[in-house]
Every structure is written in C-alpha cells, then in structure tokens.
Design a protein around this motif. Structure first.
Motif, PDB file in Angstrom:
ATOM      1  N   UNK A   1       0.710  -1.236  -0.007  1.00 15.23           N
ATOM      2  CA  UNK A   1       0.047  -0.243  -0.012  1.00 15.23           C
ATOM      3  C   UNK A   1       0.782   1.304   0.029  1.00 15.23           C
ATOM      4  N   UNK A   2       1.830   1.374   0.876  1.00 18.02           N
ATOM      5  CA  UNK A   2       2.779   2.487   1.125  1.00 18.02           C
ATOM      6  C   UNK A   2       3.555   2.678  -0.233  1.00 18.02           C
ATOM      7  N   UNK A   3       3.777   1.558  -1.037  1.00 15.34           N
ATOM      8  CA  UNK A   3       4.670   1.943  -2.075  1.00 15.34           C
ATOM      9  C   UNK A   3       3.778   1.889  -3.452  1.00 15.34           C
ATOM     10  N   UNK A   4       2.597   1.713  -3.270  1.00 20.23           N
ATOM     11  CA  UNK A   4       1.940   1.760  -4.593  1.00 20.23           C
ATOM     12  C   UNK A   4       2.101   0.512  -5.507  1.00 20.23           C
ATOM     13  N   UNK A   5       2.423  -0.717  -4.978  1.00 20.56           N
ATOM     14  CA  UNK A   5       2.918  -1.739  -5.653  1.00 20.56           C
ATOM     15  C   UNK A   5       1.849  -2.803  -5.491  1.00 20.56           C
ATOM     16  N   UNK A   6       1.822  -3.599  -6.789  1.00 19.33           N
ATOM     17  CA  UNK A   6       0.839  -5.054  -6.520  1.00 19.33           C
ATOM     18  C   UNK A   6       1.498  -5.746  -5.755  1.00 19.33           C
ATOM     19  N   UNK A   7       0.644  -6.707  -4.950  1.00 21.71           N
ATOM     20  CA  UNK A   7       1.093  -7.575  -3.979  1.00 21.71           C
ATOM     21  C   UNK A   7       0.362  -8.851  -4.471  1.00 21.71           C
ATOM     22  N   UNK A   8       1.421  -9.793  -5.012  1.00 15.46           N
ATOM     23  CA  UNK A   8       1.206 -11.183  -5.385  1.00 15.46           C
ATOM     24  C   UNK A   8       1.198 -12.212  -4.050  1.00 15.46           C
ATOM     25  N   UNK A   9       0.143 -12.827  -3.992  1.00 16.68           N
ATOM     26  CA  UNK A   9       0.051 -13.700  -2.800  1.00 16.68           C
ATOM     27  C   UNK A   9      -0.175 -15.063  -3.535  1.00 16.68           C
ATOM     28  N   UNK A  10       0.793 -16.124  -2.893  1.00 21.10           N
ATOM     29  CA  UNK A  10       0.495 -17.528  -3.438  1.00 21.10           C
ATOM     30  C   UNK A  10       0.245 -18.257  -2.174  1.00 21.10           C
ATOM     31  N   UNK A  11      -0.099 -19.448  -2.263  1.00 22.12           N
ATOM     32  CA  UNK A  11      -0.296 -20.403  -1.325  1.00 22.12           C
ATOM     33  C   UNK A  11      -1.377 -21.354  -1.732  1.00 22.12           C
ATOM     34  N   UNK A  12      -1.521 -22.364  -0.771  1.00 25.25           N
ATOM     35  CA  UNK A  12      -2.505 -23.534  -1.222  1.00 25.25           C
ATOM     36  C   UNK A  12      -3.885 -22.904  -1.093  1.00 25.25           C
ATOM     37  N   UNK A  13      -5.084 -23.481  -1.731  1.00 25.04           N
ATOM     38  CA  UNK A  13      -6.400 -22.968  -1.623  1.00 25.04           C
ATOM     39  C   UNK A  13      -6.831 -22.828  -0.280  1.00 25.04           C
ATOM     40  N   UNK A  14      -7.491 -21.987   0.210  1.00 20.22           N
ATOM     41  CA  UNK A  14      -8.250 -22.014   1.618  1.00 20.22           C
ATOM     42  C   UNK A  14      -7.301 -21.360   2.595  1.00 20.22           C
ATOM     43  N   UNK A  15      -6.260 -20.889   2.284  1.00 20.21           N
ATOM     44  CA  UNK A  15      -5.236 -20.386   3.382  1.00 20.21           C
ATOM     45  C   UNK A  15      -5.569 -18.876   3.705  1.00 20.21           C
ATOM     46  N   UNK A  16      -6.400 -18.303   2.865  1.00 18.72           N
ATOM     47  CA  UNK A  16      -6.711 -16.858   3.133  1.00 18.72           C
ATOM     48  C   UNK A  16      -6.207 -15.780   2.180  1.00 18.72           C
ATOM     49  N   UNK A  17      -5.973 -16.236   1.200  1.00 22.71           N
ATOM     50  CA  UNK A  17      -5.404 -15.210   0.153  1.00 22.71           C
ATOM     51  C   UNK A  17      -6.494 -14.300  -0.146  1.00 22.71           C
ATOM     52  N   UNK A  18      -7.541 -14.628  -0.822  1.00 24.59           N
ATOM     53  CA  UNK A  18      -8.515 -13.833  -1.155  1.00 24.59           C
ATOM     54  C   UNK A  18      -8.891 -12.797   0.074  1.00 24.59           C
ATOM     55  N   UNK A  19      -9.147 -13.421   1.147  1.00 21.02           N
ATOM     56  CA  UNK A  19      -9.479 -12.811   2.207  1.00 21.02           C
ATOM     57  C   UNK A  19      -8.680 -11.387   2.828  1.00 21.02           C
ATOM     58  N   UNK A  20      -7.361 -11.517   2.254  1.00 28.39           N
ATOM     59  CA  UNK A  20      -6.454 -10.232   2.403  1.00 28.39           C
ATOM     60  C   UNK A  20      -7.078  -8.960   1.917  1.00 28.39           C
ATOM     61  N   UNK A  21      -7.732  -9.362   0.616  1.00 26.67           N
ATOM     62  CA  UNK A  21      -8.173  -8.129  -0.242  1.00 26.67           C
ATOM     63  C   UNK A  21      -9.609  -7.575   0.393  1.00 26.67           C
TER      64      UNK A  21
END
Length: 301
Positions: free
Chosen positions: A31-51
């Motif tokens: 957010x501070x650097x105005x850069x996209x954040x790529x989140x990887x991990x197994x399904x169901x670990x909470x990646x989408x929930x971050x957004x």
C-alpha cells in the motif's frame, strides 16, 4: 514492530483476519509503495480474504476480477453495449423517417453511441475510472488465466491507464490497491513477478488456527475448536488430493456449532465430512474405520 504495522495488524484482527507480522508487513509495504502484491499459497489459506479485509479497513470498494482459462481482454477491461447502441440506431432511423431527426452533422450519432453511457466497464476499467477514492482491485487466481492475458495485465499494472480507440486514453485518478492471488496451478511469469511484491501464505500452525476458529465462529467451545483444528491438521498430513484449507476448517466449525456439537465423535465427523473433504477419492480414503482412527488420535494429541 513499527507503530503503523502494529496498527494495521490490529485493524485486520478487528475485521476477523489473524495475521502474523510477515503478512501485515507485506500488505503495508504494498500500500505504501503503491505496488501490486502477489499472494501465493494453497487453496483456502486466506489469500482472497486479505483483499476483502483491506477493503473493509480502507472503506474502499472491492473490485474483483475472477480469472479463468480463456479470459480475454474485453471481459476484463470493457465492452460496448451493443444492444443499447443498436436500439439507439433504430430510434435515429425512425426519427429520420418522420422528420424528427436533429439534423446534426453526420458523425454526431457515432459520437453518441460510442460515448461513455454505452460503455460497459469491466473490473480493470472500473478500477481505473474510480474518481472519488482508490478501490481495492483483487485479481483472483491469476494462475488460471493464460500467458497472453498475463502480458496484457502487466501493461495495465505498469501505468494504470488504458486506451479506448473511440474515447482516447483513460488514466487512473487514484492508483488502486492491487492484490493478485495464485494457487500455483502454473508458474507466473517473471515479468509480472518483478512488478509485484511477493507473499507466500502457509497453512497456519495449530495455535494460530485455533485462534482463527475462535475469532470467526462465535460461540464455539474451546474444546471443540481445539479438536477441530487437531483433526484438520491431521488430514493435511495425509496424501489427499485436496487438503482442507482454513476456509474448510471454518465451514466445518460453523456446521458443528449449527448442529449443537461440543466435541467430535466418529459419527458426527462422518456425517459432516463434506464440509472438509471436497474430492470423492479423498472421501473414499476416509471412510469408516479411518475416520474413527483419526478422531481417536486427535483426542490423544
């Protein structure tokens, strides 16, 4: 821990997301650097929930682009509303027949039907055209899209502007907060990776997952939360086709609370296993005595 990171961690917790320092720091920097954040991990670990949580914290619109095989630029960016354009052309033709046409220049009708009111904004254009406040743009499961779309996306994320031939170049008034997720069904290209900050989310350790269950499932008994977590983590250690993620843990916990259970037993587990296991081969592996053995084992952990 810096005060702003500690504050963000507390805010995420208030929105039901239990995040360790590495996750909070990555989100803060993106957010501070105005850069996209790529989140990887197994399904169901909470990646989408971050957004979703970030949209809640910022009071921002969450704009979601769900990726899939065959996703094309038009579906992600914009399309013209051909039905409304055709209707407008028919109205214009009727007006000419009755002599009610406005008599404007030849190009005026074309200018009208290729105006903004006839433009269907898809997620990427919607994220760029938000003028009141920066939205949170979630590009979900980018690994499901093909490499051609990934290359197009790289261009959009570079400048946050798009050119529509009929309207010209549209630039973002505010850079959106961009979060991309990937389940690693294919490798993401190096060019897109370099454009983003990176975060890998593991399945949580026992203590954290118990805390997540207690936070997200109101009224659950401490004993049941611990037994659920022991059982789920035992399943993840097995060679399953689709190991359960935190999302499945929470679904199962909600189901057991709904059924007024305060402890696990083999019969209850067998009846509700569909909340956890989403593959028929895995279900067969866990039938009968196998479920009972797992229930007994978790009670002795």
């Amino acid at each position: 821990m810096r005060p702003e990171i500690r504050e963000l961690q507390a805010s995420m917790r208030e929105h039901g997301y239990i995040a360790e320092r590495s996750i909070v720091t990555a989100v803060h920097l993106a957010r501070s650097m105005e850069k996209p954040l790529l989140i990887e991990g197994d399904a169901g670990v909470g990646k989408t929930e971050v957004a979703k949580v970030m949209a809640g914290i910022l009071g921002a619109e969450l704009i979601r682009l769900q990726c899939y095989e065959g996703l094309d630029v038009n579906t992600a960016l914009y399309e013209w509303n051909y039905q409304k354009q055709l209707l407008r052309l028919r109205i214009a033709a009727d007006e000419r027949k009755t002599g009610d046409a406005d008599g404007g220049p030849d190009g005026s009708l074309e200018d009208i039907i290729f105006g903004r009111r006839y433009l269907l904004e898809r997620p990427l254009l919607r994220a760029i055209t938000r003028s009141d406040a920066p939205p949170v743009l979630l590009i979900d499961e980018i690994d499901r899209a093909d490499e051609g779309f990934e290359a197009f996306l790289l261009e959009v994320l570079s400048d946050f502007q798009v050119t529509i031939p009929e309207l010209g170049t549209i630039r973002a008034a505010h850079r959106p907060v961009v979060i991309l997720t990937s389940n690693r069904t294919r490798e993401i290209g190096d060019a897109l990776r370099r454009r983003c900050l990176y975060l890998y989310i593991e399945h949580p350790p026992f203590e954290k997952e118990v805390e997540i269950v207690r936070t997200r499932v109101p009224g659950i008994a401490d004993r049941l939360a611990a037994e659920i977590t022991h059982f789920v983590q035992a399943l993840r250690r097995r060679a399953l086709m689709k190991p359960p993620g935190v999302a499945e843990t929470l679904d199962w916990a909600h189901a057991l609370v709904t059924l007024h259970r305060d402890a696990l037993d083999a019969e209850t587990v067998a009846e509700t296993l569909g909340c956890l296991v989403k593959d028929r081969h895995d279900m067969r592996e866990l039938e009968g005595a196998e479920v009972e053995a797992l229930v007994v084992a978790q009670k002795h952990d």
